[in-house]
Design an enzyme around this catalytic site. Structure first.
Site, PDB file in Angstrom:
ATOM      1  N   VAL A 218      -6.649  -0.178   6.141  1.00 27.85           N
ATOM      2  CA  VAL A 218      -6.766  -1.297   7.071  1.00 27.85           C
ATOM      3  C   VAL A 218      -7.371  -0.783   8.371  1.00 27.85           C
ATOM      4  O   VAL A 218      -6.711  -0.128   9.151  1.00 27.85           O
ATOM      5  CB  VAL A 218      -5.384  -1.950   7.335  1.00 27.85           C
TER       6      VAL A 218
ATOM      7  N   HIS B  91      -1.808   2.399   3.535  1.00 22.00           N
ATOM      8  CA  HIS B  91      -2.074   1.128   4.223  1.00 22.00           C
ATOM      9  C   HIS B  91      -2.777   1.368   5.545  1.00 22.00           C
ATOM     10  O   HIS B  91      -3.696   0.649   5.915  1.00 22.00           O
ATOM     11  CB  HIS B  91      -0.765   0.363   4.453  1.00 22.00           C
TER      12      HIS B  91
ATOM     13  N   ARG C  98       2.965   5.440   1.054  1.00 23.33           N
ATOM     14  CA  ARG C  98       2.329   4.118   1.024  1.00 23.33           C
ATOM     15  C   ARG C  98       1.889   3.680   2.414  1.00 23.33           C
ATOM     16  O   ARG C  98       0.850   3.042   2.593  1.00 23.33           O
ATOM     17  CB  ARG C  98       3.297   3.092   0.432  1.00 23.33           C
TER      18      ARG C  98
ATOM     19  N   HIS D 294       1.375   5.963  -7.392  1.00 10.36           N
ATOM     20  CA  HIS D 294       2.409   5.151  -8.051  1.00 10.36           C
ATOM     21  C   HIS D 294       3.244   5.966  -9.035  1.00 10.36           C
ATOM     22  O   HIS D 294       3.931   5.411  -9.871  1.00 10.36           O
ATOM     23  CB  HIS D 294       1.767   3.938  -8.747  1.00 10.36           C
TER      24      HIS D 294
ATOM     25  N   ASP E 252      -5.743   4.832  11.893  1.00 13.87           N
ATOM     26  CA  ASP E 252      -5.611   4.779  13.350  1.00 13.87           C
ATOM     27  C   ASP E 252      -4.240   4.273  13.788  1.00 13.87           C
ATOM     28  O   ASP E 252      -4.051   3.876  14.935  1.00 13.87           O
ATOM     29  CB  ASP E 252      -6.709   3.886  13.944  1.00 13.87           C
TER      30      ASP E 252
ATOM     31  N   ASN F 140       2.407  -6.211   4.054  1.00  9.11           N
ATOM     32  CA  ASN F 140       3.296  -5.512   4.981  1.00  9.11           C
ATOM     33  C   ASN F 140       4.761  -5.825   4.741  1.00  9.11           C
ATOM     34  O   ASN F 140       5.631  -5.060   5.107  1.00  9.11           O
ATOM     35  CB  ASN F 140       2.960  -5.846   6.436  1.00  9.11           C
TER      36      ASN F 140
ATOM     37  N   ASP G 248       4.280  13.644 -10.345  1.00 12.21           N
ATOM     38  CA  ASP G 248       3.686  14.388 -11.452  1.00 12.21           C
ATOM     39  C   ASP G 248       2.628  13.511 -12.119  1.00 12.21           C
ATOM     40  O   ASP G 248       2.248  12.482 -11.556  1.00 12.21           O
ATOM     41  CB  ASP G 248       4.790  14.792 -12.455  1.00 12.21           C
TER      42      ASP G 248
HETATM   43  C1  HEM Z   1      -5.503   0.828  -5.624  1.00 11.19           C
HETATM   44  C2  HEM Z   1      -4.901  -0.216  -5.169  1.00 11.19           C
HETATM   45  C3  HEM Z   1      -3.425  -0.325  -4.938  1.00 11.19           C
HETATM   46  C4  HEM Z   1      -2.699  -1.442  -5.164  1.00 11.19           C
HETATM   47  C5  HEM Z   1      -3.217  -2.769  -5.695  1.00 11.19           C
HETATM   48  C6  HEM Z   1      -1.344  -1.138  -4.828  1.00 11.19           C
HETATM   49  C7  HEM Z   1      -0.298  -2.030  -4.890  1.00 11.19           C
HETATM   50  C8  HEM Z   1       1.014  -1.729  -4.656  1.00 11.19           C
HETATM   51  C9  HEM Z   1       2.096  -2.668  -4.750  1.00 11.19           C
HETATM   52  C10 HEM Z   1       1.957  -4.142  -5.072  1.00 11.19           C
HETATM   53  C11 HEM Z   1       3.242  -1.985  -4.515  1.00 11.19           C
HETATM   54  C12 HEM Z   1       4.657  -2.525  -4.561  1.00 11.19           C
HETATM   55  C13 HEM Z   1       4.996  -3.429  -3.417  1.00 11.19           C
HETATM   56  C14 HEM Z   1       6.305  -4.102  -3.735  1.00 11.19           C
HETATM   57  O1  HEM Z   1       6.295  -4.978  -4.608  1.00 11.19           O
HETATM   58  O2  HEM Z   1       7.322  -3.764  -3.131  1.00 11.19           O
HETATM   59  C15 HEM Z   1       2.884  -0.615  -4.265  1.00 11.19           C
HETATM   60  C16 HEM Z   1       3.782   0.379  -3.999  1.00 11.19           C
HETATM   61  C17 HEM Z   1       3.439   1.667  -3.715  1.00 11.19           C
HETATM   62  N1  HEM Z   1       2.162   2.164  -3.573  1.00 11.19           N
HETATM   63 FE1  HEM Z   1       0.457   1.190  -4.036  1.00 11.19          FE
HETATM   64  N2  HEM Z   1      -1.262   0.161  -4.407  1.00 11.19           N
HETATM   65  C18 HEM Z   1      -2.500   0.706  -4.456  1.00 11.19           C
HETATM   66  C19 HEM Z   1      -2.863   1.980  -4.068  1.00 11.19           C
HETATM   67  C20 HEM Z   1      -1.984   2.923  -3.609  1.00 11.19           C
HETATM   68  C21 HEM Z   1      -2.373   4.198  -3.058  1.00 11.19           C
HETATM   69  C22 HEM Z   1      -3.798   4.661  -2.845  1.00 11.19           C
HETATM   70  C23 HEM Z   1      -1.227   4.867  -2.752  1.00 11.19           C
HETATM   71  C24 HEM Z   1      -1.049   6.229  -2.138  1.00 11.19           C
HETATM   72  C25 HEM Z   1      -1.838   7.245  -2.408  1.00 11.19           C
HETATM   73  C26 HEM Z   1      -0.129   4.000  -3.111  1.00 11.19           C
HETATM   74  C27 HEM Z   1       1.196   4.340  -2.999  1.00 11.19           C
HETATM   75  C28 HEM Z   1       2.238   3.483  -3.265  1.00 11.19           C
HETATM   76  C29 HEM Z   1       3.641   3.893  -3.238  1.00 11.19           C
HETATM   77  C30 HEM Z   1       4.158   5.302  -2.990  1.00 11.19           C
HETATM   78  C31 HEM Z   1       4.383   2.745  -3.499  1.00 11.19           C
HETATM   79  C32 HEM Z   1       5.914   2.639  -3.533  1.00 11.19           C
HETATM   80  C33 HEM Z   1       6.401   2.276  -2.156  1.00 11.19           C
HETATM   81  C34 HEM Z   1       7.905   2.226  -2.011  1.00 11.19           C
HETATM   82  O3  HEM Z   1       8.631   2.527  -2.946  1.00 11.19           O
HETATM   83  O4  HEM Z   1       8.340   1.858  -0.912  1.00 11.19           O
HETATM   84  N3  HEM Z   1      -0.626   2.828  -3.605  1.00 11.19           N
HETATM   85  N4  HEM Z   1       1.526  -0.495  -4.340  1.00 11.19           N
HETATM   86  C1  LIG Z   2       2.532  -4.691  11.624  1.00 13.28           C
HETATM   87  C2  LIG Z   2       3.854  -5.211  11.330  1.00 13.28           C
HETATM   88  O1  LIG Z   2       4.153  -6.388  11.412  1.00 13.28           O
HETATM   89  N1  LIG Z   2       4.633  -4.291  10.972  1.00 13.28           N
HETATM   90  C3  LIG Z   2       5.910  -4.513  10.389  1.00 13.28           C
HETATM   91  C4  LIG Z   2       5.801  -4.318   8.896  1.00 13.28           C
HETATM   92  O2  LIG Z   2       7.076  -4.254   8.315  1.00 13.28           O
HETATM   93  C5  LIG Z   2       7.932  -3.253   8.877  1.00 13.28           C
HETATM   94  C6  LIG Z   2       9.171  -3.171   8.032  1.00 13.28           C
HETATM   95  O3  LIG Z   2       9.777  -4.417   7.840  1.00 13.28           O
HETATM   96  C7  LIG Z   2       8.212  -3.560  10.337  1.00 13.28           C
HETATM   97  O4  LIG Z   2       9.054  -2.576  10.912  1.00 13.28           O
HETATM   98  C8  LIG Z   2       6.871  -3.544  11.052  1.00 13.28           C
HETATM   99  O5  LIG Z   2       7.045  -3.873  12.392  1.00 13.28           O
END
Ligand code: HEM
Ligand SMILES: CC(=O)N[C@H]1CO[C@H](CO)[C@@H](O)[C@@H]1O
Ligand SMILES: *[C@@H]1O[C@H](CO)[C@@H](O)[C@H](O)[C@H]1NC(C)=O
Ligand SMILES: *[C@@H]1O[C@H](CO)[C@@H](O)[C@H](O)[C@H]1NC(C)=O
Ligand SMILES: *[C@@H]1O[C@H](CO)[C@@H](O)[C@H](O)[C@H]1NC(C)=O
Length: 353
Positions: free
Chosen positions: A80, A76, A72, A206, A84, A104, A260
């Site tokens: 954004v 990001h 993730r 996801h 970089d 974030n 998967d």
């Molecule tokens: C297309 C638009 C996308 C939206 C709107 C979106 C939104 C989100 C949101 C809201 C969460 C959960 C945040 C939380 O409530 O803690 C999340 C988690 C996650 N997203 Fe996305 N996401 C998107 C695209 C992607 C992409 C492109 C990837 C990677 C290829 C990705 C990978 C992940 C992963 C792995 C998590 C789990 C993170 C964790 O467990 O710490 N997402 N995403």
């Molecule tokens: C850019 C920024 O504020 N980064 C913070 C985002 O959240 C992580 C985890 O809490 C921080 O370690 C980063 O500094």
């Protein structure tokens, strides 16, 4: 600004090439952006890839959630202001009141720490900071996918790190909210030359990780989203009994820790967690792609490998642009321009647009 134009030109070329070579879909790969290559560190840090790989392997074995955190973070970073590493800077995405931008707030601290730990190892092994934080992130994301059972792919390297913070506005306009439906998602992705296939495949990220109740509670309260599977919704309500519950649940109810194609099977069964997930199967533009990936993990893996490499080259800095940080959380000391100069550069740029 010029890099945006270069990337657009490069990606337009991709589109052309793809259109004429659909027969070679099996091993297709997006072209490598100028200034990047697969063996970028061959001389300066030959063990770079294997060091990242072994770190991620052992760290993910101890904490499977780190794989999701790293994937993730790479997403990001790229969405954004380009890949970089600006998302890694302490102080990025903070607004006038030093408030962090909402997306974030849910990034995992362990992922930020892992990137810095890997950077330190690479500097020790190679004698100097030669590997950029943005490259480390791209490699760590790939290795996280592989460690979770997903496809492997080659990562073009040679990104450089931005000396500029990402603003809260950059974060909010670059990252769509989980409440977004397909037209809104495509509107954001098309600005960075990603299409419907990329959207569906990348959303497959996801298939691992967690989401907070606050990211999908609007689908439960005040009334239940009619597209939600009823049994699935009952389970969500047990975890999130009221608005504002501070808990997390799995993004992929079938195989939460395995990379998967079950994420797509969930969507077909109306068990997508976010509106941004479920709408991919509701909307006719993307429905067939979801159905294809639900049926064929191979088709998903091929498209994911293609799209994630494409994502990993969005607005990259290369050559002598940017810097190689000696701390992924901070800009190099002395490398920053005085504020007055930075401000006039920013002003000049906004005049161009
Ligand atoms: C297309 C638009 C996308 C939206 C709107 C979106 C939104 C989100 C949101 C809201 C969460 C959960 C945040 C939380 O409530 O803690 C999340 C988690 C996650 N997203 Fe996305 N996401 C998107 C695209 C992607 C992409 C492109 C990837 C990677 C290829 C990705 C990978 C992940 C992963 C792995 C998590 C789990 C993170 C964790 O467990 O710490 N997402 N995403
Ligand atoms: C850019 C920024 O504020 N980064 C913070 C985002 O959240 C992580 C985890 O809490 C921080 O370690 C980063 O500094
Ligand atoms: C589905 O998405 C397409 C492409 O963004 C959009 O034009 C269309 O209006 C959407 N359909 C619905 C029913 O929202
Ligand atoms: C709801 O989910 C269950 C379990 O996956 C599935 O068997 C059922 O078909 C789903 N219902 C709908 C309407 O998709
Ligand atoms: C890296 O930079 C961050 C942010 O400025 C700082 O908090 C941290 O102590 C630095 N780490 C090292 C090892 O200097």
């Amino acid at each position: 600004m010029a890099r945006g134009a270069t990337v657009s030109a490069a990606l337009a070329l991709v589109a052309l090439l793809c259109a004429s070579t659909t027969a070679a879909a099996e091993a297709r790969q997006p072209p490598v952006v100028g200034g990047m290559s697969f063996d970028f560190y061959k001389r300066s840090c030959p063990k770079a890839e294997s060091i990242v790989r072994s770190f991620v392997k052992s760290a993910v074995r101890k904490d499977i959630g780190l794989a999701a955190g790293l994937l993730r973070l790479h997403f990001h970073d790229c969405f954004v202001q380009g890949c970089d590493a600006s998302v890694l800077l302490d102080g990025s995405a903070t607004g006038p009141g030093e408030q962090q931008a909402p997306p974030n707030l849910t990034l995992r601290p362990s992922a930020f720490k892992a990137i810095n730990d890997i950077r330190d190892r690479l500097e020790k092994a190679c004698g100097a900071p030669v590997v950029s934080c943005s490259d480390i992130l791209a490699l760590a994301a790939r290795d996280s996918v592989v460690e979770s059972g997903g496809p492997s792919y080659k990562v073009p390297l040679g990104r450089r790190d931005s000396p500029n913070f990402a603003t809260q506005q950059d974060v909010l306009s670059g990252l769509p909210p989980p409440s977004a439906s397909v037209p809104a998602l495509l509107a954001v992705l098309s600005k960075i030359n990603l299409d419907a296939n990329d959207l569906v495949a990348l959303s497959g990220g996801h298939t691992i990780g967690l989401g907070h109740c606050t990211s999908f509670e609007d689908r439960l309260f005040p009334q239940q989203d009619p597209t939600l599977n009823n049994t699935f919704a009952s389970g969500l309500k047990r975890t999130c009994p009221a608005k504002g519950t501070d808990r997390r649940t799995v993004l992929d109810i079938r195989t939460p820790n395995i990379f998967d194609n079950k994420y797509y099977v969930n969507l077909v069964n109306r068990e997508g967690l976010f509106t941004s997930d479920q709408d991919l199967f509701t909307n006719a533009t993307t429905k067939a792609i979801v159905a294809k990936f639900a049926q064929s993990q191979k088709a998903f893996f091929h498209q994911f490998a293609f799209s994630v490499v494409k994502m990993g080259q969005i607005n990259v800095l290369t050559g002598s642009q940017g810097q190689i940080r000696s701390n992924c959380s901070a800009r190099n000391p002395g490398a920053a321009l005085p504020w007055s100069v930075v401000e006039s550069v920013v002003e000049a740029e906004s005049l161009v647009f």
